[in-house]
Scaffold this motif. Structure first.
Motif, mmCIF file in Angstrom:
data_model
loop_
_atom_site.group_PDB
_atom_site.id
_atom_site.type_symbol
_atom_site.label_atom_id
_atom_site.label_comp_id
_atom_site.label_asym_id
_atom_site.label_seq_id
_atom_site.Cartn_x
_atom_site.Cartn_y
_atom_site.Cartn_z
ATOM 1 N N LEU A 178 -46.140 -15.993 -66.843
ATOM 2 C CA LEU A 178 -45.757 -14.804 -66.076
ATOM 3 C C LEU A 178 -44.291 -14.882 -65.662
ATOM 4 N N ARG A 179 -43.875 -16.041 -65.198
ATOM 5 C CA ARG A 179 -42.490 -16.216 -64.771
ATOM 6 C C ARG A 179 -41.520 -15.963 -65.923
ATOM 7 N N LEU A 180 -41.850 -16.534 -67.089
ATOM 8 C CA LEU A 180 -40.976 -16.358 -68.247
ATOM 9 C C LEU A 180 -40.907 -14.904 -68.685
ATOM 10 N N ALA A 181 -42.069 -14.233 -68.721
ATOM 11 C CA ALA A 181 -42.105 -12.832 -69.160
ATOM 12 C C ALA A 181 -41.304 -11.944 -68.214
ATOM 13 N N MET A 182 -41.485 -12.131 -66.921
ATOM 14 C CA MET A 182 -40.779 -11.316 -65.938
ATOM 15 C C MET A 182 -39.272 -11.560 -66.001
ATOM 16 N N THR A 183 -38.896 -12.834 -66.082
ATOM 17 C CA THR A 183 -37.476 -13.177 -66.134
ATOM 18 C C THR A 183 -36.823 -12.630 -67.398
ATOM 19 N N ALA A 184 -37.529 -12.738 -68.524
ATOM 20 C CA ALA A 184 -36.986 -12.225 -69.784
ATOM 21 C C ALA A 184 -36.761 -10.718 -69.707
ATOM 22 N N ALA A 185 -37.729 -9.989 -69.146
ATOM 23 C CA ALA A 185 -37.610 -8.531 -69.054
ATOM 24 C C ALA A 185 -36.459 -8.124 -68.139
ATOM 25 N N ILE A 186 -36.324 -8.809 -67.025
ATOM 26 C CA ILE A 186 -35.251 -8.476 -66.086
ATOM 27 C C ILE A 186 -33.889 -8.813 -66.674
ATOM 28 N N ARG A 187 -33.778 -9.983 -67.308
ATOM 29 C CA ARG A 187 -32.509 -10.345 -67.949
ATOM 30 C C ARG A 187 -32.116 -9.332 -69.026
#
Length: 310
Positions: free
Chosen positions: A259-268
């Protein structure tokens, strides 16, 4: 509608050969992304908070948002304390209205783990709350959980532990690992299904839990790095292994890193593609949608809990 305990969830999961996803929450967007994914797949779900999440958002804020999610979606949701370090943390969660708690005494010696877990179980059960305990040690780092060495769970000890503590479910160590950097890219992960099979044989019908079960999606890592991140290559737990585990005695699978990776990737990606953007709804909304996609994928391909609410 109200929050539920995991007891009935796990009974259905064990009999149905699937597992319930336990996803760590820290804010509104993560909560909405997770429950929207579960709702779309008609699956029960466990929302869990680490002590770090409780410090970050506050137990009352988190509980109020989860209550709103229950009312909004109408699905079965349990609110769970993840890796409670002591009885004080357990009491805080129970007072806030959590329906499930985990006490992690795995860093203590065996007898002390038994003693402390039993103390937590007696308090929680007196308040109508179920308890997850842990036996064995997962290597890795996630929030306040740090361990350098992996210690596999002993099946005989697991039987003794459950009988003496009265815990409702047990997190075991069979090869999963906490955090994003579970294994180097060249390493071939392997779960010890022989240990799981022995525990299932010796504790028939008893729900087992897997922590540290994120896949560490390489596409999410690549997107993060493409847009300015510096996340090292790593390998997570293969989907087929987790699906096999969830068809056996494993009734709860914890997933936080993905979840952390997916959210961070989308925001970046939002910041990289539209550098003039400063509306939080735009980039946090993208993060929320990414989390929903991950949860839907996990329910369908890892957990096998699609339409489990029928």
């Amino acid at each position: 509608m109200a929050l539920v305990t995991t007891k009935e969830m796990f009974k259905k999961a064990y009999e149905g050969g699937y597992a319930i996803g336990a996803f760590n929450i820290n804010d509104m967007e993560i909560i909405q992304g997770v429950v929207n994914g579960a709702k779309a797949k008609n699956s029960a779900v466990i929302l869990q908070c680490s002590t770090g999440a409780l410090k970050y958002a506050g137990p009352k804020y988190l509980k109020a948002m989860v209550d709103a999610a229950v009312e909004e979606t109408g699905i079965d949701i349990a609110l769970h304390l993840d890796h409670g370090p002591d009885l004080a943390a357990v009491k805080l969660a129970i007072e806030a209205g959590f329906t499930s708690v985990m006490f992690d005494g795995s860093h203590h010696d065996y007898e002390e783990n038994v003693r402390l877990t039993k103390e937590v179980v007696e308090y929680a059960h007196a308040h109508g709350v179920v308890v997850e305990a842990e036996l064995g040690v997962l290597a890795g780092v996630e929030d306040d959980v740090v361990a350098a060495e992996h210690i596999y769970t002993d099946p005989e000890q697991a039987v003794d532990f459950v009988k003496r503590t009265g815990c409702d479910s047990l997190a075991i160590a069979i090869g999963t690992s906490h955090g994003a950097f579970k294994f180097p890219p060249s390493f071939k992960p392997q779960l010890r299904f022989d240990i799981l099979e022995k525990i299932q044989e010796k504790l028939p019908g008893f729900p087992i839990v897997l922590h540290g079960a994120s896949a560490v999606d390489p596409e999410a890592v690549a997107t993060c790095n493409q847009y300015g991140g510096a996340i090292k290559d790593a390998k997570g737990i293969p989907v087929d292994m987790l699906r096999k585990a969830s068809s056996m005695a494993v009734c709860k699978i914890n997933m936080d890193t993905d979840l952390r990776l997916a959210m961070t990737a989308a925001i970046r990606k939002v910041f990289g593609d539209t550098p003039a953007e400063f509306d939080p709804r735009k980039y946090l909304g993208a993060g929320k949608a990414a989390i929903q996609n991950v949860v839907e994928y996990k329910i369908e391909n890892v957990l096998g809990s699609v339409d489990s609410l029928k």
